[in-house]
Design an enzyme around this catalytic site. Sequence first.
Site, mmCIF file in Angstrom:
data_model
loop_
_atom_site.group_PDB
_atom_site.id
_atom_site.type_symbol
_atom_site.label_atom_id
_atom_site.label_comp_id
_atom_site.label_asym_id
_atom_site.label_seq_id
_atom_site.Cartn_x
_atom_site.Cartn_y
_atom_site.Cartn_z
ATOM 1 N N ASP A 166 -17.034 9.856 86.271
ATOM 2 C CA ASP A 166 -15.901 8.927 86.372
ATOM 3 C C ASP A 166 -15.496 8.733 87.838
ATOM 4 O O ASP A 166 -15.184 7.626 88.266
ATOM 5 C CB ASP A 166 -14.726 9.465 85.546
ATOM 6 C CG ASP A 166 -15.170 9.846 84.143
ATOM 7 O OD1 ASP A 166 -15.594 8.944 83.412
ATOM 8 O OD2 ASP A 166 -15.137 11.043 83.795
ATOM 9 N N HIS A 194 -11.779 13.539 79.937
ATOM 10 C CA HIS A 194 -12.928 12.641 80.092
ATOM 11 C C HIS A 194 -12.992 11.776 78.828
ATOM 12 O O HIS A 194 -13.758 12.039 77.904
ATOM 13 C CB HIS A 194 -14.227 13.432 80.275
ATOM 14 C CG HIS A 194 -15.449 12.557 80.167
ATOM 15 N ND1 HIS A 194 -15.782 11.616 81.115
ATOM 16 C CD2 HIS A 194 -16.399 12.464 79.198
ATOM 17 C CE1 HIS A 194 -16.879 10.993 80.737
ATOM 18 N NE2 HIS A 194 -17.276 11.470 79.577
#
Length: 335
Positions: A166, A194
Site C-alpha cells: 500500500d 490492510h
Amino acid sequence: MMPSTDGTKAPVQVAVTGAAGQIGYSLLFRIAAGDLLGDQQPIILRLLEIEPAMKALEGVAMELDDCAFPLLHDIILTSKAEKAFDGASWCLLVGAVPRKQGMERSDLLNVNAGIFGPQGKAIAATAATDVRILVVGNPCNTNCLIARSNAPEIAPERWFAMTRLDENRGKTLLANKAGVPVGVVTNMGIWGNHSTTQYPDARNSKIAGLPTFDVIKDHGWLKGKFIETVQKRGAAVIEARGSSSAASAANAVLDSVKSIVTPTPWGDWHSLAVVSKGEYGIPEGLQFGFPVRSDSWNWEVVQGLEHDGDAQDRIKKSTDELVQERELVKALLPA
Ligand code: NAX
C-alpha cells in the site's frame, strides 16, 4: 559485487508458507538471488505447502535448482509446519485461504485462524531464537495477531504484517501526480488495517523533502481520489489481470524485510503493521499499520505526527474494523 560462495558465512534459514502460490512464484526466486538479505548472504529455503500442492511445489523447487543460484544452499519442502519453521530466522507467512463465494467475513477469519494459530505455535516451538515473522496472507493484520497470540514465547515486536504494498502504491500515485520520479517520494505511512479502510497518509508524506500538500496543489484529489485509489488498488489489479497482485506483493515482502533489517534513512519512515502499545490512542495489542523507523533490529512507531479531523475519522474507522476482527476470533485467542 560477486556473491560469496566460499561457505564462510553461515546460511540463514528462510521459511515461506504458501510457497507454491502466485506470490511464492514471484518471491522465492528473488530471495534466492539475494534480494532479501543481500548478495553476500547464503540462504536455505524452507517451503511449506498443504498436501495437495506438494507436487506443484516440487516443480517450483526444480526451477529454483535450474537457476543455479550461488546463494541458495538448500531447499526443504514440507507440509509440516514444525519442519518448515525449524531453525528459521525469517518466517514469511504468505499461505492463507482466500475468501470464497458465500463466505462471511467471520468465516474467513475463523478459517484462517485455524491456520495461523497452529503456525504461531510451531514457530514458537521450532524457529531460531532470532526469528522474525512477516504475515502477508489475508486478513494479514488479524492473522498476525492470531499467530502472535499463540506464540507468547516470542517477543511481540518480532511480528509484522504487510502494509508495504500500500505504501508503494501510494508513493507511485503521488509521484505520477507531481510528475517526479517515485524515488523522491518519502514518509508515506499506511495507518490501520490492510483493507479498504486503511488510511494512506499523504498529509505527512514528502516529495523531494517538501510537504506533499505544498507540491501537489490539487488538495481535493489528495483528500479523496488518492486515498480511494490506494484503498481499492488490489481490486483494480484483480479486475485488470484476472488474479490478485503477485509480483508487486512479492516485491513488497522484500521491501518490508529490508526496511526492518536496514537502518531507516534519517527523517524517513516505512509502513508496517506492528503491535500497538497504545500509540496515537490505538488499543493495545492490535496489529496496526503505523509509520515505523528501524535501527536494523529495534524499531519504533514514529511519534508526533498530526492528523486533521478527516484523517482521525478514517483512522478510527480502520481501528474499529480491527477491533471487530479481534472480537470475531476472540474464542481462538489464548487468554
Ligand atoms: P495463492 O492462492 O496463489 O497461494 C496461496 C498458497 O497458500 C496456495 O498454494 C495454498 O495451497 C497455500 N496454503 C493454503 N493454506 C496453507 C497452509 N495452511 N499452509 C501452507 N500453505 C497454505 O495466493 P497468493 O496470490 O499467493 O496470495 C497469498 C496471500 O497473500 C492471500 O491471502 C492474499 O490475499 C494475500 N495478499 C496480501 C497482500 C498484502 O499486501 N498483505 C497483497 C497481495 C495478496 O493479496
